[in-house]
Structures are given as structure tokens and as C-alpha cells.
Design a protein around this motif. Structure first.
Motif, short mmCIF file in Angstrom:
data_model
loop_
_atom_site.label_atom_id
_atom_site.label_comp_id
_atom_site.label_asym_id
_atom_site.label_seq_id
_atom_site.Cartn_x
_atom_site.Cartn_y
_atom_site.Cartn_z
N TYR A 44 -11.01 0.75 -7.35
CA TYR A 44 -9.63 0.63 -6.89
C TYR A 44 -9.56 0.43 -5.38
N GLN A 45 -8.66 -0.49 -4.98
CA GLN A 45 -8.49 -0.72 -3.54
C GLN A 45 -7.04 -0.44 -3.14
N PRO A 46 -6.85 0.43 -2.15
CA PRO A 46 -5.47 0.76 -1.74
C PRO A 46 -4.80 -0.37 -0.97
N GLN A 47 -3.50 -0.45 -1.12
CA GLN A 47 -2.67 -1.38 -0.36
C GLN A 47 -1.76 -0.51 0.51
N TYR A 48 -1.73 -0.80 1.81
CA TYR A 48 -0.98 0.06 2.73
C TYR A 48 0.29 -0.60 3.25
N ASP A 49 1.31 0.22 3.44
CA ASP A 49 2.50 -0.20 4.16
C ASP A 49 2.13 -0.25 5.64
N ILE A 50 2.27 -1.42 6.26
CA ILE A 50 1.77 -1.57 7.62
C ILE A 50 2.60 -0.76 8.61
N GLU A 51 3.86 -0.52 8.32
CA GLU A 51 4.74 0.23 9.22
C GLU A 51 4.47 1.73 9.16
N THR A 52 4.45 2.25 7.92
CA THR A 52 4.35 3.70 7.78
C THR A 52 2.91 4.17 7.67
N GLY A 53 1.99 3.27 7.37
CA GLY A 53 0.60 3.66 7.19
C GLY A 53 0.34 4.38 5.88
N ARG A 54 1.28 4.33 4.97
CA ARG A 54 1.10 5.03 3.69
C ARG A 54 0.72 4.07 2.57
N ILE A 55 0.16 4.62 1.52
CA ILE A 55 -0.28 3.81 0.38
C ILE A 55 0.93 3.31 -0.42
N PHE A 255 2.75 -5.43 4.01
CA PHE A 255 1.67 -4.64 3.43
C PHE A 255 0.31 -5.31 3.64
N ILE A 256 -0.72 -4.49 3.71
CA ILE A 256 -2.07 -5.03 3.92
C ILE A 256 -3.07 -4.40 2.95
N GLN A 257 -4.10 -5.19 2.66
CA GLN A 257 -5.16 -4.74 1.77
C GLN A 257 -6.45 -5.41 2.23
#
Ligand code: C2E
Ligand code: MG
Ligand code: MG
Length: 285
Positions: A44-55, A255-257
């Protein structure tokens, strides 16, 4: 002489084909066994919210622990799985395993994010994907709003109407649909309006272009504005460097991954990330 070499060529050619057929045949046998013997695995690879830094979510990626060849990646076997139709039962195994795991993360760590599963063209066209997903959701008791399916852009090269109908049905059930590898293949601007898409994933070949001196990075910011205009979320895939991160943040990519934030990892390690994510933002450190 020419004739002789011509003959030789023919012989080598057919030998190569015979070998290929044999390889495929063995691979098909291996894939059937793998299903029976539970040799498949998801990482599994997490995708992050670029603003909040959360998954925001986690993408499930298929691996095969082959008893003879070791650890195999999709590139090594997914084509044969598609050609033989085995991708349908394999794909159902993937969806079920991913939903079970997401449900577990939810009950153990109060995971709030999405689980994303890749669906191939064959699965969408030939299998009864809608029924399969319905059954799996009721069996695993995962809420449809937690499931996202990733469909690669090139799936829409043909069979458009039938595929779209299935996607609309999935959307009605509350499932999110993400257009994977956007920009890589066919020009899809026309599809973007017609498809019931929630998320667009910018192909990593564009993200690679985010480097000093490359002109291609402007394409990335254009895709981001296009998606914003259409009210679609954007995930940039394959981020490996801090330059790419900075550029995407400035360009307001949602979002980033990528390896920059995390490589694909085991179910247990994702559990650890989720636990940490609840207490503090997990990215940037
Ligand atoms: P994809 O859905 O576009 O998945 C992203 C691929 O990029 C994954 O390769 C992932 O490991 C890799 N990746 C992630 N971050 C980075 C990075 O920073 N740099 C680079 N160079 N690569 C990165 P993977 O796991 O080998 O999967 C390849 C493809 O196989 C997937 O592309 C997807 O199309 C397909 N696939 C994977 N799992 C499944 C599945 O369960 N079912 C189906 N039908 N297809 C699958
Ligand atoms: Mg994907
Ligand atoms: Mg992709």
C-alpha cells in the motif's frame, strides 16, 4: 544463400513463438495456482494532502510471491492475466483484500481515508464488476464512500459507452472514480467531461519533468488548473524530489503520492502511519 538465410529466419522466428506460447502457458498455470494457494499480496502507498500533510487515502498495489521466481511486480504478469481473463478472479481477490484491510484500519485505528484499487480494462469490460463490488462491500461491511477505483486512461480507447454506464452505476453506489495515468496515452480532454470522474492522477512521466530547465513542468500546472475548473481533485504520482514537491505545492496540486513521501509498504506499516497521522500531521516531517 539468400534463400538459406530466409529459411533460417523462419525457423528462428517460429521457435521464438513456440517459446513465447510455452512461457505464457506456464505463466497462466502459475497464476491459477497462485489464486488457489494465496500467493498474491497487496502492498500500500499513501496519498497525502499537500496542504495539511495528512493521509487522504492509500493505493493498493498487487504483488506475487512466486515460489520459483520470487517477488514479482505487475509488469511481470499483469498482461498474461489480462489476456487469459484471469485478471477477473485476481481482481476480485484484490478488491476483497483491499476492502477487508481498509475495514480493519478503520476499526483498529479509526482510519478516515479512502482505499484505492486499480481496475483494468478487461475487468471493466468483461466482468460483472458492479455486482462483484456490491457483494464485496456488503460482505466486508465497508462503506462505498471509502472505496475508490482507479481506471487507467487507456481503458477508454474503445468500448466507451458500455464502460461509462458501468462507471455511472458505481458512482451511484457512492464509489469514487479516479482516472489513472492521466496524460500518458490518448488525448482525453473530451472524456473528462463525459466520465463520472472524481479524481485525476497526473502520470508520473509529467512529474518527472519537474526539474530545473525542463519545459514540461508547465503541463503539470495546466492540468492542475484544468482539473480545478472541472471541479475534480488532482493527485500527482511518482514524486521523488523536494523540487517536485515545492513546485506542486506552489501550483496548488491537492494531493501527492510517490517515493518522496513513502514507497508502497506493508499493511502493518500503513497501520503505524495511520496511528501517527491521527496525532500529528505526518508530512512534511
Ligand atoms: P499505477 O496504478 O499507475 O501505480 C503506480 C506505480 O508507480 C506503482 O507501480 C508504484 O509502485 C509506482 N510508484 C509509486 N511511487 C513512485 C515513484 O515515486 N517513482 C516511481 N518511479 N514509481 C513509483 P507498480 O506497483 O509496479 O504497479 C504498476 C501498475 O500495475 C500500476 O500502475 C497499475 O496500473 C497496475 N496494477 C497494480 N496493482 C494492480 C491491481 O491490483 N490490479 C490491476 N488491474 N492492475 C494493477
Ligand atoms: Mg493506480
Ligand atoms: Mg498511475
Amino acid at each position: 544463400k539468400a534463400k538459406e538465410s530466409g529459411k533460417n529466419t523462419v525457423r528462428i522466428f517460429s521457435f521464438a513463438i513456440a517459446e513465447e506460447v510455452l512461457l505464457k502457458f506456464n505463466m497462466e498455470k502459475g497464476l491459477r495456482k497462485a489464486l488457489e494457494k494465496e500467493e498474491f499480496e497487496l502492498i500500500y502507498q499513501p496519498q497525502y494532502d499537500i496542504e495539511t500533510g495528512r493521509i487522504r487515502g492509500v493505493e493498493a498495489l498487487l504483488r506475487w510471491n512466486n515460489p520459483f521466481k520470487g517477488h514479482l511486480e505487475p509488469v511481470d504478469f499483469i498482461n498474461v492475466a489480462e489476456e487469459t481473463g484471469l485478471i477477473i478472479p485476481i481482481g476480485e481477490w484484490v478488491i476483497k483484500k483491499a476492502c477487508e484491510t481498509a475495514k480493519k484500519w478503520k476499526s483498529e485505528y479509526d482510519f478516515q481515508g479512502m482505499i484505492s484499487v486499480n481496475i483494468s480494462a478487461t475487468q471493466l469490460r468483461n466482468g460483472d464488476i458492479v455486482k462483484a463490488i456490491k457483494d464485496i462491500l456488503s460482505e466486508t461491511e465497508l462503506s462505498p464512500s471509502s472505496l475508490e477505483i482507479e481506471i487507467s486512461e487507456n481503458t477508454f480507447a474503445d468500448c466507451l459507452d458500455e464502460t461509462i454506464l458501468k462507471m455511472i452505476e458505481l458512482k451511484k453506489m457512492g464509489i469514487k472514480i479516479s482516472l489513472d495515468n492521466f496524460g500518458k496515452g490518448y488525448s482525453s480532454l473530451g472524456y473528462l467531461r463525459r466520465l463520472p470522474i472524481h479524481v485525476l492522477k497526473i502520470d508520473k512521466s509529467f512529474v518527472e519533468e519537474i526539474n530545473p530547465g525542463y519545459q514540461g513542468k508547465k503541463i503539470v500546472s495546466s492540468i492542475i488548473s484544468l482539473a480545478q475548473d472541472l471541479d475534480i481533485d488532482v493527485i500527482a504520482e511518482g514524486i521523488e524530489t523536494s523540487e517536485q514537491y515545492d513546485y506542486l505545492k506552489k501550483a496548488r496540486c491537492g494531493f501527492i503520492q510517490g517515493h518522496f513521501t513513502s514507497k508502497p509498504i506493508s499493511e502493518e506499516l500503513i497501520g503505524e502511519l495511520i496511528k501517527r497521522d491521527l496525532k500529528e500531521k505526518s508530512f512534511p516531517e
